[in-house]
Design an enzyme around this catalytic site. Structure first.
Site, PDB file in Angstrom:
ATOM      1  N   LYS A 113       0.889  -1.187   0.057  1.00 31.36           N
ATOM      2  CA  LYS A 113       0.038   0.052   0.070  1.00 31.36           C
ATOM      3  C   LYS A 113       0.807   1.219  -0.044  1.00 31.36           C
ATOM      4  CE  LYS A 113      -3.197  -0.002   3.058  1.00 31.36           C
ATOM      5  NZ  LYS A 113      -4.087  -0.029   4.201  1.00 31.36           N
ATOM      6  N   LYS A 125       3.277  -2.082  11.342  1.00 25.66           N
ATOM      7  CA  LYS A 125       1.858  -2.270  11.950  1.00 25.66           C
ATOM      8  C   LYS A 125       2.226  -2.490  13.447  1.00 25.66           C
ATOM      9  CE  LYS A 125      -2.481  -1.371  10.812  1.00 25.66           C
ATOM     10  NZ  LYS A 125      -3.155  -0.605   9.939  1.00 25.66           N
ATOM     11  N   GLY A 164      -3.402   5.699  13.586  1.00 29.78           N
ATOM     12  CA  GLY A 164      -4.400   4.973  14.243  1.00 29.78           C
ATOM     13  C   GLY A 164      -4.903   4.021  13.336  1.00 29.78           C
ATOM     14  N   ASP A 165      -5.696   3.159  13.842  1.00 29.89           N
ATOM     15  CA  ASP A 165      -6.438   2.063  13.098  1.00 29.89           C
ATOM     16  C   ASP A 165      -7.729   1.731  13.860  1.00 29.89           C
ATOM     17  OD1 ASP A 165      -5.998   0.129  10.588  1.00 29.89           O
ATOM     18  OD2 ASP A 165      -6.658  -1.202  12.198  1.00 29.89           O
ATOM     19  N   THR A 208      -8.784   8.609   4.791  1.00 32.30           N
ATOM     20  CA  THR A 208      -9.194   7.083   4.214  1.00 32.30           C
ATOM     21  C   THR A 208     -10.462   6.799   3.446  1.00 32.30           C
ATOM     22  OG1 THR A 208      -7.564   6.350   5.875  1.00 32.30           O
ATOM     23  CG2 THR A 208      -8.926   4.739   4.763  1.00 32.30           C
ATOM     24  N   ASN A 239     -14.082   5.741  11.710  1.00 36.11           N
ATOM     25  CA  ASN A 239     -13.380   6.599  11.177  1.00 36.11           C
ATOM     26  C   ASN A 239     -13.475   6.277   9.774  1.00 36.11           C
ATOM     27  OD1 ASN A 239     -10.546   7.328   9.773  1.00 36.11           O
ATOM     28  ND2 ASN A 239     -11.299   8.985  10.931  1.00 36.11           N
TER      29      ASN A 239
HETATM   30  P1  NDP Z   1     -12.728   2.238  13.783  1.00 37.02           P
HETATM   31  O1  NDP Z   1     -12.397   1.643  15.066  1.00 37.02           O
HETATM   32  O2  NDP Z   1     -12.830   3.670  13.694  1.00 37.02           O
HETATM   33  O3  NDP Z   1     -14.032   1.581  13.287  1.00 37.02           O
HETATM   34  C1  NDP Z   1     -14.331   0.283  13.085  1.00 37.02           C
HETATM   35  C2  NDP Z   1     -15.769  -0.029  12.675  1.00 37.02           C
HETATM   36  O4  NDP Z   1     -15.480  -1.424  12.232  1.00 37.02           O
HETATM   37  C3  NDP Z   1     -16.576  -0.048  13.838  1.00 37.02           C
HETATM   38  O5  NDP Z   1     -17.814   0.385  13.460  1.00 37.02           O
HETATM   39  C4  NDP Z   1     -16.515  -1.452  14.559  1.00 37.02           C
HETATM   40  O6  NDP Z   1     -17.854  -1.480  15.290  1.00 37.02           O
HETATM   41  C5  NDP Z   1     -16.407  -2.206  13.294  1.00 37.02           C
HETATM   42  N1  NDP Z   1     -15.990  -3.388  13.564  1.00 37.02           N
HETATM   43  C6  NDP Z   1     -14.479  -3.532  14.008  1.00 37.02           C
HETATM   44  N2  NDP Z   1     -14.376  -4.794  13.919  1.00 37.02           N
HETATM   45  C7  NDP Z   1     -15.570  -5.609  13.818  1.00 37.02           C
HETATM   46  C8  NDP Z   1     -15.685  -6.917  13.637  1.00 37.02           C
HETATM   47  N3  NDP Z   1     -14.894  -7.840  14.208  1.00 37.02           N
HETATM   48  N4  NDP Z   1     -16.869  -7.213  13.351  1.00 37.02           N
HETATM   49  C9  NDP Z   1     -17.820  -6.267  13.026  1.00 37.02           C
HETATM   50  N5  NDP Z   1     -17.632  -4.866  13.014  1.00 37.02           N
HETATM   51  C10 NDP Z   1     -16.328  -4.650  13.359  1.00 37.02           C
HETATM   52  O7  NDP Z   1     -11.839   1.817  12.635  1.00 37.02           O
HETATM   53  P2  NDP Z   1     -11.161   2.637  11.173  1.00 37.02           P
HETATM   54  O8  NDP Z   1     -12.423   2.943  10.580  1.00 37.02           O
HETATM   55  O9  NDP Z   1     -10.056   3.423  11.476  1.00 37.02           O
HETATM   56  O10 NDP Z   1     -10.809   1.165  10.495  1.00 37.02           O
HETATM   57  C11 NDP Z   1     -11.808   0.392   9.534  1.00 37.02           C
HETATM   58  C12 NDP Z   1     -11.071  -0.361   8.696  1.00 37.02           C
HETATM   59  O11 NDP Z   1     -10.341   0.375   7.807  1.00 37.02           O
HETATM   60  C13 NDP Z   1      -9.976  -1.489   9.383  1.00 37.02           C
HETATM   61  O12 NDP Z   1      -9.985  -2.373   8.466  1.00 37.02           O
HETATM   62  C14 NDP Z   1      -8.817  -0.471   9.260  1.00 37.02           C
HETATM   63  O13 NDP Z   1      -7.774  -1.403   9.387  1.00 37.02           O
HETATM   64  C15 NDP Z   1      -8.854   0.062   7.941  1.00 37.02           C
HETATM   65  N6  NDP Z   1      -8.224   1.123   7.631  1.00 37.02           N
HETATM   66  C16 NDP Z   1      -8.229   2.260   8.478  1.00 37.02           C
HETATM   67  C17 NDP Z   1      -7.465   3.254   8.251  1.00 37.02           C
HETATM   68  C18 NDP Z   1      -7.573   4.645   8.964  1.00 37.02           C
HETATM   69  O14 NDP Z   1      -6.998   5.629   8.609  1.00 37.02           O
HETATM   70  N7  NDP Z   1      -8.203   4.587   9.966  1.00 37.02           N
HETATM   71  C19 NDP Z   1      -6.352   3.298   6.979  1.00 37.02           C
HETATM   72  C20 NDP Z   1      -6.508   2.145   6.279  1.00 37.02           C
HETATM   73  C21 NDP Z   1      -7.412   1.193   6.499  1.00 37.02           C
HETATM   74  P3  NDP Z   1     -17.893  -1.036  16.959  1.00 37.02           P
HETATM   75  O15 NDP Z   1     -18.177   0.261  16.547  1.00 37.02           O
HETATM   76  O16 NDP Z   1     -19.102  -1.951  17.125  1.00 37.02           O
HETATM   77  O17 NDP Z   1     -16.706  -1.363  17.344  1.00 37.02           O
END
Ligand code: NDP
Length: 450
Positions: A113, A125, A164-165, A208, A239
Protein backbone atom coordinates in the site's frame (compact mmCIF):
# COMPACT_ATOMS: atom_id res chain seq x y z
CA UNK A 1 5.71 -21.93 -10.62
CA UNK A 2 7.74 -23.73 -7.93
CA UNK A 3 9.26 -20.50 -6.58
CA UNK A 4 5.88 -19.13 -5.41
CA UNK A 5 4.56 -22.54 -4.41
CA UNK A 6 7.63 -23.44 -2.33
CA UNK A 7 7.66 -20.10 -0.52
CA UNK A 8 3.97 -20.43 0.37
CA UNK A 9 4.44 -24.01 1.56
CA UNK A 10 7.32 -22.98 3.81
CA UNK A 11 5.26 -20.10 5.16
CA UNK A 12 2.27 -22.29 5.95
CA UNK A 13 4.61 -24.54 7.96
CA UNK A 14 6.43 -21.76 9.79
CA UNK A 15 3.33 -19.64 10.60
CA UNK A 16 0.67 -22.34 11.13
CA UNK A 17 -1.81 -20.33 13.21
CA UNK A 18 -1.51 -17.09 11.22
CA UNK A 19 -4.32 -17.66 8.72
CA UNK A 20 -4.92 -14.01 7.86
CA UNK A 21 -1.21 -13.47 7.26
CA UNK A 22 -1.13 -16.53 5.02
CA UNK A 23 -4.24 -15.29 3.15
CA UNK A 24 -2.58 -11.92 2.50
CA UNK A 25 0.73 -13.42 1.34
CA UNK A 26 -0.98 -15.98 -0.87
CA UNK A 27 -2.94 -13.26 -2.67
CA UNK A 28 0.16 -11.16 -3.32
CA UNK A 29 2.46 -14.02 -4.33
CA UNK A 30 -0.10 -15.64 -6.65
CA UNK A 31 -0.44 -12.31 -8.48
CA UNK A 32 3.34 -12.12 -8.93
CA UNK A 33 3.63 -15.29 -11.02
CA UNK A 34 3.51 -13.50 -14.41
CA UNK A 35 6.06 -10.95 -13.18
CA UNK A 36 8.54 -13.67 -12.17
CA UNK A 37 8.21 -15.26 -15.60
CA UNK A 38 9.30 -11.99 -17.18
CA UNK A 39 11.80 -10.94 -14.51
CA UNK A 40 13.60 -14.02 -13.11
CA UNK A 41 16.19 -11.84 -11.35
CA UNK A 42 13.75 -11.42 -8.43
CA UNK A 43 14.18 -15.13 -7.81
CA UNK A 44 17.98 -14.84 -7.99
CA UNK A 45 17.83 -12.22 -5.23
CA UNK A 46 15.45 -14.39 -3.09
CA UNK A 47 13.15 -11.40 -2.88
CA UNK A 48 9.94 -13.15 -1.89
CA UNK A 49 11.62 -15.22 0.81
CA UNK A 50 12.90 -11.93 2.23
CA UNK A 51 9.76 -9.86 1.74
CA UNK A 52 7.49 -12.25 3.68
CA UNK A 53 9.81 -12.11 6.70
CA UNK A 54 9.43 -9.00 8.90
CA UNK A 55 12.68 -7.14 9.52
CA UNK A 56 11.77 -7.00 13.21
CA UNK A 57 8.86 -8.02 15.47
CA UNK A 58 8.47 -6.55 18.91
CA UNK A 59 6.11 -8.15 21.44
CA UNK A 60 5.68 -6.77 24.91
CA UNK A 61 3.63 -6.85 28.06
CA UNK A 62 1.31 -3.91 28.76
CA UNK A 63 0.31 -3.74 32.43
CA UNK A 64 -2.05 -1.04 33.63
CA UNK A 65 -4.43 -0.37 36.51
CA UNK A 66 -8.20 -0.15 35.93
CA UNK A 67 -10.59 2.22 37.73
CA UNK A 68 -11.32 -0.44 40.36
CA UNK A 69 -7.60 -0.61 41.23
CA UNK A 70 -7.06 -4.03 39.63
CA UNK A 71 -3.96 -4.75 37.57
CA UNK A 72 -4.78 -5.65 33.96
CA UNK A 73 -2.37 -7.18 31.46
CA UNK A 74 -2.49 -7.02 27.66
CA UNK A 75 -0.20 -7.98 24.82
CA UNK A 76 1.48 -5.25 22.76
CA UNK A 77 2.93 -5.63 19.25
CA UNK A 78 4.88 -3.67 16.67
CA UNK A 79 5.93 -5.37 13.45
CA UNK A 80 8.55 -3.42 11.51
CA UNK A 81 8.07 -5.23 8.26
CA UNK A 82 10.00 -3.52 5.51
CA UNK A 83 12.04 -0.31 5.41
CA UNK A 84 13.29 -0.44 1.80
CA UNK A 85 11.33 2.68 0.86
CA UNK A 86 11.51 4.72 4.06
CA UNK A 87 10.74 4.71 7.79
CA UNK A 88 8.18 2.09 8.86
CA UNK A 89 4.68 3.55 8.66
CA UNK A 90 1.39 1.95 9.63
CA UNK A 91 -1.33 2.15 12.25
CA UNK A 92 -1.91 0.73 15.72
CA UNK A 93 -5.00 -1.43 16.27
CA UNK A 94 -6.57 -1.89 19.71
CA UNK A 95 -9.17 -4.66 19.51
CA UNK A 96 -9.66 -7.90 21.50
CA UNK A 97 -9.31 -9.98 18.31
CA UNK A 98 -5.72 -8.78 17.71
CA UNK A 99 -3.01 -11.48 17.61
CA UNK A 100 0.53 -11.48 16.27
CA UNK A 101 -0.91 -12.94 13.02
CA UNK A 102 -3.35 -10.03 12.64
CA UNK A 103 -0.55 -7.51 12.98
CA UNK A 104 1.65 -9.45 10.56
CA UNK A 105 -1.09 -9.55 7.91
CA UNK A 106 -1.75 -5.82 8.29
CA UNK A 107 1.97 -5.03 8.21
CA UNK A 108 2.48 -7.12 5.08
CA UNK A 109 -0.38 -5.35 3.26
CA UNK A 110 1.00 -2.02 4.41
CA UNK A 111 4.31 -2.56 2.55
CA UNK A 112 2.60 -2.62 -0.85
CA UNK A 113 0.00 0.00 0.00
CA UNK A 114 2.71 2.43 1.04
CA UNK A 115 4.71 1.63 -2.08
CA UNK A 116 1.70 2.44 -4.27
CA UNK A 117 1.47 5.96 -2.83
CA UNK A 118 4.84 6.72 -4.44
CA UNK A 119 5.94 8.32 -1.14
CA UNK A 120 9.09 7.45 0.88
CA UNK A 121 7.47 5.19 3.51
CA UNK A 122 8.17 1.60 4.55
CA UNK A 123 5.61 -0.82 5.99
CA UNK A 124 4.82 -1.56 9.63
CA UNK A 125 1.87 -2.16 11.94
CA UNK A 126 1.19 -2.58 15.62
CA UNK A 127 -1.45 -2.86 18.27
CA UNK A 128 -2.81 -4.72 21.22
CA UNK A 129 -5.58 -7.10 22.26
CA UNK A 130 -6.79 -4.31 24.59
CA UNK A 131 -10.52 -3.56 24.15
CA UNK A 132 -11.24 0.17 24.44
CA UNK A 133 -14.99 -0.47 24.57
CA UNK A 134 -16.58 0.32 27.91
CA UNK A 135 -13.34 1.78 29.33
CA UNK A 136 -13.26 5.20 30.97
CA UNK A 137 -11.08 7.98 29.54
CA UNK A 138 -8.70 7.50 32.46
CA UNK A 139 -8.38 3.78 31.77
CA UNK A 140 -7.68 4.49 28.10
CA UNK A 141 -5.04 7.03 29.13
CA UNK A 142 -3.32 4.65 31.55
CA UNK A 143 -3.32 1.88 28.98
CA UNK A 144 -1.87 4.17 26.27
CA UNK A 145 0.82 5.42 28.65
CA UNK A 146 1.85 1.89 29.53
CA UNK A 147 1.83 0.84 25.86
CA UNK A 148 4.08 3.78 24.93
CA UNK A 149 6.41 3.12 27.86
CA UNK A 150 7.72 0.17 25.87
CA UNK A 151 7.05 1.30 22.31
CA UNK A 152 8.89 4.64 22.55
CA UNK A 153 12.33 3.00 22.38
CA UNK A 154 11.53 1.45 18.99
CA UNK A 155 10.00 4.43 17.14
CA UNK A 156 11.04 7.90 15.96
CA UNK A 157 10.33 10.40 13.17
CA UNK A 158 13.04 8.85 10.98
CA UNK A 159 12.64 5.20 12.02
CA UNK A 160 9.00 4.26 12.61
CA UNK A 161 5.93 6.53 12.68
CA UNK A 162 2.73 4.80 13.91
CA UNK A 163 -0.82 6.11 13.31
CA UNK A 164 -4.39 5.04 14.17
CA UNK A 165 -6.45 2.06 13.07
CA UNK A 166 -9.41 0.22 14.62
CA UNK A 167 -9.83 1.42 18.21
CA UNK A 168 -7.14 4.09 17.90
CA UNK A 169 -8.34 7.59 17.02
CA UNK A 170 -7.41 11.15 17.99
CA UNK A 171 -7.95 10.52 21.72
CA UNK A 172 -5.57 7.55 21.85
CA UNK A 173 -2.98 9.25 19.61
CA UNK A 174 -3.04 12.19 22.05
CA UNK A 175 -2.33 10.01 25.09
CA UNK A 176 0.36 8.05 23.23
CA UNK A 177 2.06 11.25 22.05
CA UNK A 178 1.97 12.78 25.53
CA UNK A 179 3.76 9.78 26.99
CA UNK A 180 6.34 9.70 24.17
CA UNK A 181 7.12 13.37 24.83
CA UNK A 182 7.38 12.80 28.57
CA UNK A 183 9.77 9.85 28.15
CA UNK A 184 12.02 11.33 25.48
CA UNK A 185 11.75 15.03 26.18
CA UNK A 186 11.26 15.56 22.45
CA UNK A 187 8.37 17.20 20.61
CA UNK A 188 8.59 15.61 17.18
CA UNK A 189 6.47 14.02 14.46
CA UNK A 190 6.61 10.49 15.81
CA UNK A 191 2.89 9.74 15.38
CA UNK A 192 0.34 10.85 12.79
CA UNK A 193 -3.35 11.54 13.31
CA UNK A 194 -2.45 14.15 15.93
CA UNK A 195 -4.80 16.91 17.14
CA UNK A 196 -5.13 19.86 14.79
CA UNK A 197 -3.70 22.43 17.18
CA UNK A 198 -0.62 20.37 18.06
CA UNK A 199 0.86 19.09 14.82
CA UNK A 200 -1.98 17.24 13.10
CA UNK A 201 -2.85 17.72 9.44
CA UNK A 202 -6.15 19.05 8.23
CA UNK A 203 -7.82 16.32 6.22
CA UNK A 204 -6.05 13.36 7.89
CA UNK A 205 -9.15 12.21 9.76
CA UNK A 206 -11.16 12.24 6.54
CA UNK A 207 -8.45 10.89 4.24
CA UNK A 208 -9.03 7.12 4.17
CA UNK A 209 -12.77 7.41 3.56
CA UNK A 210 -12.45 10.28 1.08
CA UNK A 211 -9.68 8.37 -0.70
CA UNK A 212 -11.79 5.20 -1.06
CA UNK A 213 -14.52 7.29 -2.70
CA UNK A 214 -12.02 9.05 -5.01
CA UNK A 215 -10.71 5.63 -5.98
CA UNK A 216 -14.24 4.49 -6.84
CA UNK A 217 -14.76 7.64 -8.94
CA UNK A 218 -11.58 6.86 -10.86
CA UNK A 219 -12.68 3.27 -11.51
CA UNK A 220 -16.12 4.39 -12.62
CA UNK A 221 -14.96 7.25 -14.82
CA UNK A 222 -12.80 4.75 -16.76
CA UNK A 223 -16.14 3.14 -17.67
CA UNK A 224 -17.80 6.52 -18.38
CA UNK A 225 -19.83 6.27 -15.19
CA UNK A 226 -19.85 8.19 -11.92
CA UNK A 227 -21.18 7.99 -8.37
CA UNK A 228 -23.71 10.76 -9.01
CA UNK A 229 -27.18 9.49 -8.12
CA UNK A 230 -25.91 6.05 -7.07
CA UNK A 231 -27.23 4.16 -4.05
CA UNK A 232 -24.25 3.07 -1.95
CA UNK A 233 -23.79 0.38 0.69
CA UNK A 234 -21.26 1.15 3.41
CA UNK A 235 -20.25 -1.16 6.27
CA UNK A 236 -18.65 0.02 9.51
CA UNK A 237 -19.43 3.11 11.55
CA UNK A 238 -15.95 4.22 12.51
CA UNK A 239 -13.46 6.67 11.08
CA UNK A 240 -13.29 5.19 7.59
CA UNK A 241 -17.04 4.55 7.20
CA UNK A 242 -18.07 8.02 8.42
CA UNK A 243 -15.85 9.90 5.98
CA UNK A 244 -16.70 7.55 3.13
CA UNK A 245 -20.33 8.49 3.72
CA UNK A 246 -19.47 12.19 3.90
CA UNK A 247 -17.63 12.17 0.56
CA UNK A 248 -20.34 10.06 -1.09
CA UNK A 249 -22.89 12.77 -0.24
CA UNK A 250 -20.52 15.45 -1.58
CA UNK A 251 -20.32 13.61 -4.91
CA UNK A 252 -24.10 13.29 -5.22
CA UNK A 253 -24.46 9.63 -4.16
CA UNK A 254 -26.85 8.27 -1.54
CA UNK A 255 -25.28 6.05 1.16
CA UNK A 256 -28.08 4.00 2.75
CA UNK A 257 -26.30 1.70 5.21
CA UNK A 258 -23.72 1.59 7.98
CA UNK A 259 -22.95 -1.06 10.61
CA UNK A 260 -21.08 -1.75 13.83
CA UNK A 261 -20.17 -4.98 15.59
CA UNK A 262 -23.70 -5.27 16.98
CA UNK A 263 -25.81 -4.61 13.90
CA UNK A 264 -26.68 -2.83 10.66
CA UNK A 265 -28.70 0.30 9.92
CA UNK A 266 -30.53 0.54 6.60
CA UNK A 267 -32.00 3.97 6.05
CA UNK A 268 -33.53 4.16 2.55
CA UNK A 269 -33.70 7.97 2.88
CA UNK A 270 -29.92 8.12 3.21
CA UNK A 271 -27.83 7.81 6.39
CA UNK A 272 -28.14 10.82 8.70
CA UNK A 273 -24.45 11.73 8.83
CA UNK A 274 -24.74 14.28 11.65
CA UNK A 275 -26.46 11.71 13.84
CA UNK A 276 -23.95 9.01 12.94
CA UNK A 277 -21.06 11.29 13.99
CA UNK A 278 -22.87 12.12 17.22
CA UNK A 279 -23.43 8.44 18.07
CA UNK A 280 -19.98 7.17 17.15
CA UNK A 281 -17.53 10.09 17.50
CA UNK A 282 -19.07 11.81 20.51
CA UNK A 283 -21.21 9.38 22.50
CA UNK A 284 -19.43 6.17 21.36
CA UNK A 285 -22.64 4.12 21.63
CA UNK A 286 -24.37 1.40 19.60
CA UNK A 287 -25.96 2.18 16.23
CA UNK A 288 -29.27 0.88 17.50
CA UNK A 289 -29.84 4.35 19.00
CA UNK A 290 -30.13 5.68 15.41
CA UNK A 291 -33.75 4.46 15.54
CA UNK A 292 -34.65 6.99 18.27
CA UNK A 293 -34.32 9.78 15.68
CA UNK A 294 -35.28 7.75 12.61
CA UNK A 295 -37.91 5.17 13.58
CA UNK A 296 -38.53 4.43 9.88
CA UNK A 297 -35.01 3.12 9.36
CA UNK A 298 -34.36 -0.61 9.73
CA UNK A 299 -32.02 -2.15 12.29
CA UNK A 300 -30.74 -5.69 11.74
CA UNK A 301 -29.07 -7.06 14.84
CA UNK A 302 -25.92 -9.13 14.16
CA UNK A 303 -27.18 -11.64 16.72
CA UNK A 304 -30.36 -12.22 14.70
CA UNK A 305 -28.48 -12.54 11.44
CA UNK A 306 -27.77 -16.22 11.03
CA UNK A 307 -26.61 -16.22 7.41
CA UNK A 308 -23.04 -16.56 6.22
CA UNK A 309 -21.82 -12.99 5.88
CA UNK A 310 -22.97 -9.49 6.67
CA UNK A 311 -26.47 -7.94 6.46
CA UNK A 312 -25.17 -4.83 4.65
CA UNK A 313 -24.33 -6.80 1.53
CA UNK A 314 -27.85 -8.22 1.14
CA UNK A 315 -29.40 -4.77 0.63
CA UNK A 316 -29.94 -3.41 -2.88
CA UNK A 317 -27.48 -0.82 -4.14
CA UNK A 318 -25.18 0.20 -7.01
CA UNK A 319 -21.81 0.46 -5.25
CA UNK A 320 -20.33 -1.11 -2.12
CA UNK A 321 -17.76 0.25 0.36
CA UNK A 322 -16.61 -2.30 2.96
CA UNK A 323 -15.16 -0.14 5.76
CA UNK A 324 -15.27 -2.29 8.92
CA UNK A 325 -12.75 -5.12 9.18
CA UNK A 326 -11.05 -8.09 7.48
CA UNK A 327 -13.09 -10.90 5.91
CA UNK A 328 -16.40 -9.13 6.54
CA UNK A 329 -17.57 -9.81 2.96
CA UNK A 330 -17.88 -13.50 2.09
CA UNK A 331 -18.44 -15.35 -1.16
CA UNK A 332 -22.19 -15.53 -0.40
CA UNK A 333 -22.18 -11.76 0.13
CA UNK A 334 -20.34 -11.21 -3.15
CA UNK A 335 -22.90 -13.32 -5.00
CA UNK A 336 -25.73 -11.35 -3.38
CA UNK A 337 -24.13 -8.03 -4.35
CA UNK A 338 -23.63 -9.13 -7.94
CA UNK A 339 -27.18 -10.51 -8.16
CA UNK A 340 -28.44 -7.12 -6.95
CA UNK A 341 -26.53 -5.38 -9.75
CA UNK A 342 -23.63 -3.82 -7.82
CA UNK A 343 -21.01 -2.66 -10.36
CA UNK A 344 -18.39 -1.10 -8.10
CA UNK A 345 -16.69 -2.22 -4.88
CA UNK A 346 -14.07 0.03 -3.28
CA UNK A 347 -12.47 -1.26 -0.07
CA UNK A 348 -11.96 1.22 2.76
CA UNK A 349 -11.03 -1.59 5.17
CA UNK A 350 -7.99 -3.86 4.95
CA UNK A 351 -8.69 -7.21 3.24
CA UNK A 352 -12.47 -7.01 3.93
CA UNK A 353 -13.34 -9.49 1.17
CA UNK A 354 -12.49 -13.18 1.47
CA UNK A 355 -10.42 -14.76 -1.29
CA UNK A 356 -13.55 -16.41 -2.74
CA UNK A 357 -15.43 -13.09 -2.74
CA UNK A 358 -12.57 -11.40 -4.59
CA UNK A 359 -12.60 -14.21 -7.18
CA UNK A 360 -16.34 -13.60 -7.81
CA UNK A 361 -15.75 -9.85 -8.33
CA UNK A 362 -12.86 -10.48 -10.72
CA UNK A 363 -14.84 -13.06 -12.70
CA UNK A 364 -17.74 -10.61 -13.03
CA UNK A 365 -15.26 -7.92 -14.20
CA UNK A 366 -16.90 -5.23 -12.08
CA UNK A 367 -14.93 -2.20 -10.91
CA UNK A 368 -13.19 -3.74 -7.88
CA UNK A 369 -10.64 -1.69 -5.91
CA UNK A 370 -8.66 -3.80 -3.41
CA UNK A 371 -7.98 -2.21 0.00
CA UNK A 372 -4.26 -1.85 -0.46
CA UNK A 373 -4.96 0.57 -3.33
CA UNK A 374 -8.38 2.03 -2.47
CA UNK A 375 -7.64 2.83 1.20
CA UNK A 376 -4.10 4.14 0.70
CA UNK A 377 -5.33 7.73 1.06
CA UNK A 378 -5.02 7.49 4.85
CA UNK A 379 -1.35 6.60 4.93
CA UNK A 380 -0.60 9.01 2.08
CA UNK A 381 -2.08 11.87 4.10
CA UNK A 382 -0.15 10.68 7.15
CA UNK A 383 2.98 11.18 5.10
CA UNK A 384 1.73 14.69 4.25
CA UNK A 385 1.38 15.25 8.02
CA UNK A 386 5.02 14.15 8.46
CA UNK A 387 6.09 16.58 5.71
CA UNK A 388 4.23 19.45 7.43
CA UNK A 389 5.77 18.52 10.81
CA UNK A 390 9.31 18.52 9.48
CA UNK A 391 8.85 21.87 7.72
CA UNK A 392 6.90 23.36 10.68
CA UNK A 393 3.98 24.19 8.40
CA UNK A 394 0.24 23.60 8.40
CA UNK A 395 -1.36 23.36 4.98
CA UNK A 396 -4.97 24.41 4.32
CA UNK A 397 -7.56 21.68 3.91
CA UNK A 398 -7.97 22.43 0.20
CA UNK A 399 -4.27 21.79 -0.43
CA UNK A 400 -4.31 18.47 1.46
CA UNK A 401 -7.52 17.34 -0.24
CA UNK A 402 -6.19 18.29 -3.66
CA UNK A 403 -3.03 16.28 -3.04
CA UNK A 404 -5.09 13.33 -1.77
CA UNK A 405 -7.25 13.41 -4.89
CA UNK A 406 -4.16 13.45 -7.11
CA UNK A 407 -2.50 10.61 -5.16
CA UNK A 408 -5.64 8.45 -5.49
CA UNK A 409 -5.79 9.16 -9.24
CA UNK A 410 -2.10 8.23 -9.56
CA UNK A 411 -2.59 5.00 -7.59
CA UNK A 412 -5.55 4.07 -9.77
CA UNK A 413 -3.55 4.80 -12.95
CA UNK A 414 -0.57 2.74 -11.74
CA UNK A 415 -2.82 -0.24 -10.91
CA UNK A 416 -4.76 -0.01 -14.18
CA UNK A 417 -1.64 0.45 -16.34
CA UNK A 418 0.15 -2.46 -14.65
CA UNK A 419 -2.94 -4.67 -15.01
CA UNK A 420 -3.02 -3.84 -18.75
CA UNK A 421 0.74 -4.44 -19.09
CA UNK A 422 0.13 -8.00 -17.85
CA UNK A 423 -2.87 -8.59 -20.12
CA UNK A 424 -5.65 -8.34 -17.51
CA UNK A 425 -6.90 -4.75 -17.76
CA UNK A 426 -9.82 -5.23 -15.34
CA UNK A 427 -7.76 -6.90 -12.63
CA UNK A 428 -6.69 -4.15 -10.22
CA UNK A 429 -5.68 -6.77 -7.65
CA UNK A 430 -2.99 -7.97 -10.02
CA UNK A 431 -2.10 -4.38 -10.94
CA UNK A 432 -1.82 -3.23 -7.31
CA UNK A 433 0.25 -6.20 -6.20
CA UNK A 434 2.71 -6.11 -9.09
CA UNK A 435 3.12 -2.31 -9.06
CA UNK A 436 3.60 -2.19 -5.27
CA UNK A 437 5.93 -5.20 -5.23
CA UNK A 438 8.16 -3.93 -8.06
CA UNK A 439 8.88 -0.65 -6.28
CA UNK A 440 9.82 -2.37 -3.01
CA UNK A 441 11.72 -5.26 -4.59
CA UNK A 442 13.81 -2.97 -6.81
CA UNK A 443 14.78 -0.88 -3.77
CA UNK A 444 15.68 -4.03 -1.82
CA UNK A 445 17.94 -5.23 -4.61
CA UNK A 446 19.68 -1.87 -4.86
CA UNK A 447 20.25 -1.83 -1.08
CA UNK A 448 21.97 -5.24 -1.07
CA UNK A 449 21.39 -8.31 1.07
CA UNK A 450 20.31 -7.01 4.49
P1 NDP B 1 -12.76 2.30 13.80
O1 NDP B 1 -12.36 1.68 15.06
O2 NDP B 1 -12.92 3.78 13.75
O3 NDP B 1 -14.11 1.66 13.24
C1 NDP B 1 -14.22 0.29 12.97
C2 NDP B 1 -15.66 -0.03 12.67
O4 NDP B 1 -15.77 -1.39 12.26
C3 NDP B 1 -16.57 0.12 13.88
O5 NDP B 1 -17.83 0.51 13.43
C4 NDP B 1 -16.60 -1.28 14.47
O6 NDP B 1 -17.78 -1.57 15.21
C5 NDP B 1 -16.55 -2.12 13.22
N1 NDP B 1 -15.84 -3.38 13.51
C6 NDP B 1 -14.57 -3.54 13.92
N2 NDP B 1 -14.26 -4.83 14.11
C7 NDP B 1 -15.38 -5.50 13.83
C8 NDP B 1 -15.71 -6.87 13.82
N3 NDP B 1 -14.80 -7.81 14.17
N4 NDP B 1 -16.95 -7.20 13.43
C9 NDP B 1 -17.84 -6.25 13.07
N5 NDP B 1 -17.59 -4.93 13.05
C10 NDP B 1 -16.38 -4.57 13.42
O7 NDP B 1 -11.68 1.84 12.72
P2 NDP B 1 -11.36 2.46 11.29
O8 NDP B 1 -12.58 3.03 10.69
O9 NDP B 1 -10.15 3.32 11.45
O10 NDP B 1 -10.89 1.17 10.48
C11 NDP B 1 -11.79 0.38 9.70
C12 NDP B 1 -11.01 -0.43 8.68
O11 NDP B 1 -10.27 0.45 7.83
C13 NDP B 1 -10.00 -1.40 9.26
O12 NDP B 1 -9.89 -2.53 8.41
C14 NDP B 1 -8.69 -0.61 9.17
O13 NDP B 1 -7.55 -1.45 9.16
C15 NDP B 1 -8.90 0.07 7.83
N6 NDP B 1 -8.08 1.25 7.59
C16 NDP B 1 -8.12 2.32 8.44
C17 NDP B 1 -7.37 3.44 8.18
C18 NDP B 1 -7.48 4.67 8.99
O14 NDP B 1 -6.94 5.70 8.57
N7 NDP B 1 -8.16 4.68 10.11
C19 NDP B 1 -6.41 3.47 7.04
C20 NDP B 1 -6.52 2.32 6.16
C21 NDP B 1 -7.30 1.25 6.46
P3 NDP B 1 -17.91 -1.08 16.74
O15 NDP B 1 -18.20 0.38 16.67
O16 NDP B 1 -19.04 -1.89 17.30
O17 NDP B 1 -16.60 -1.40 17.36
Amino acid sequence: MPYVHDTLTRLAKSSPAQTEFYQATEEVLECLRPLFERAPHYHDHSIIERIVEPERQIMFRVSWVDDAGRVQVNKGYRVQFNSALGPYKGGLRFHPSVTSGTIKFLGFEQIFKNALTGLPIGGGKGGSDFDPKGKSDNEIMRFCQSFMSELYRHIGPHTDVPAGDIGVGAREIGYLFGQYKRLTGRYEGVLTGKGLNWGGSLGRKEATGYGAVYFAENMLSAKDESLQGKTCLVSGAGNVAIYTIEKLYELGAKPVTCSDSKGTIHDPNGIDLGLLKQLKEVQRISLESYLHEHPDAHYISARDYPQDGHAVWRIEGDSAFPCATQNELTEADAKALLANGVTCVSEGANMPSTKEAVDRFLEAKIAYGPGKAANAGGVATSQLEMAQNSSMEQWPLEKVDQKLKQIMADIYRQCADTASEFGEPDNLVLGANIAGFRRVADAMIEQGVI
